[in-house]
Design a protein around this motif. Sequence first.
Motif, mmCIF file in Angstrom:
data_model
loop_
_atom_site.group_PDB
_atom_site.id
_atom_site.type_symbol
_atom_site.label_atom_id
_atom_site.label_comp_id
_atom_site.label_asym_id
_atom_site.label_seq_id
_atom_site.Cartn_x
_atom_site.Cartn_y
_atom_site.Cartn_z
ATOM 1 N N TRP A 1 0.825 -1.208 0.000
ATOM 2 C CA TRP A 1 0.000 0.000 0.000
ATOM 3 C C TRP A 1 0.861 1.261 0.000
ATOM 4 C CZ3 TRP A 1 -4.673 0.800 -1.442
ATOM 5 C CH2 TRP A 1 -5.337 1.970 -1.090
ATOM 6 N N TRP B 1 2.115 1.856 -3.399
ATOM 7 C CA TRP B 1 1.064 2.417 -4.254
ATOM 8 C C TRP B 1 0.929 3.927 -4.026
ATOM 9 C CZ3 TRP B 1 -1.607 2.675 -8.364
ATOM 10 C CH2 TRP B 1 -2.778 3.429 -8.419
ATOM 11 N N ASN B 2 1.007 4.342 -2.790
ATOM 12 C CA ASN B 2 0.936 5.776 -2.499
ATOM 13 C C ASN B 2 2.088 6.544 -3.145
ATOM 14 O OD1 ASN B 2 -1.407 5.556 -0.945
ATOM 15 N ND2 ASN B 2 -0.259 5.111 0.925
ATOM 16 N N LEU C 1 3.300 5.505 -5.999
ATOM 17 C CA LEU C 1 3.191 5.123 -7.414
ATOM 18 C C LEU C 1 4.401 4.320 -7.875
ATOM 19 C CD1 LEU C 1 1.605 8.299 -9.046
ATOM 20 C CD2 LEU C 1 0.477 6.194 -8.276
ATOM 21 N N ILE D 1 4.990 1.188 -8.888
ATOM 22 C CA ILE D 1 4.310 -0.031 -9.321
ATOM 23 C C ILE D 1 5.294 -1.190 -9.473
ATOM 24 C CG2 ILE D 1 2.687 -0.985 -10.985
ATOM 25 C CD1 ILE D 1 1.690 1.452 -9.450
ATOM 26 N N ILE E 1 5.623 -2.898 -6.294
ATOM 27 C CA ILE E 1 4.418 -3.686 -5.994
ATOM 28 C C ILE E 1 4.498 -5.052 -6.666
ATOM 29 C CG2 ILE E 1 1.919 -3.814 -6.357
ATOM 30 C CD1 ILE E 1 1.814 -0.798 -6.034
#
Length: 260
Positions: free
Chosen positions: A221, A224-225, A227, A229, A232
Amino acid sequence: MKSTPKPRNAGILGVVLLAAFIGLWQLAAGAGWLSNLAPTPARTGNRAIELLSDPFYRDGPASQGIFWHLLASLRRVLIGFLIATVIAVPLGFVLGRSTTLRWAVDPMVQILRPVSPLAWLPLGLALLSDAERTAIFVIVLSALWPTLVNTIDAVRTIHPTYLELTATLGTPWWSKVAYVMLPSALPGIVTGLRLSLSTSWLVIIAAEMLVGGEGIGFFVWNMWNRLDIDAIVVSIVIIGLTGLILDHLIAALQKVVRYD
């Protein structure tokens, strides 16, 4: 029963399929079929090297290596899984042996079992007022039902001859449980433990996204905050590999206790 040996070319086929997937991924990203945020194999590989080259650093609670996040998730899962096992196995034995008690409890079990573990998060936060304990609370509820249901079924299906023999010999109840009922029910119990552990690992990732603090779910998370990716995708691979290892550990135990 002997398991069917795996074909020798299965590994080669797996590598070919993986290469084809990466090739299609690169093609889709290079052709502009995906959004600008979409990761590419090259960037993801470079990000994996960055994350795994120094996974043990600690610059404070909000800045630490991915190893510590993974360790925090595994710790929560292990604690919740053990608590659920301690509750579910003895309770499963009791309910498996008592038809009246099982019928009395069954409506409550059937009502609570389908509830998503994440639905318990707000209640856990309200009752415990602590993110760490709430995460473990959610894991306990996730791991409880598969082990409980499989233990009940395993105890119910113990061959009656075994129990009749212990009654004829006047075997003490503790000896009957330890030397007859437990070995007979163990394969079914381990099946429940396998399901419980895999479910716990699935749930903790989502729970950590909500409770925050630390953990591999919180890491996803947080990326993601930012960005990030590519990070992730790396995290997803690590989560999948960890789940595979956990499942294989229980599967190895399952092979030991299974008998025909």
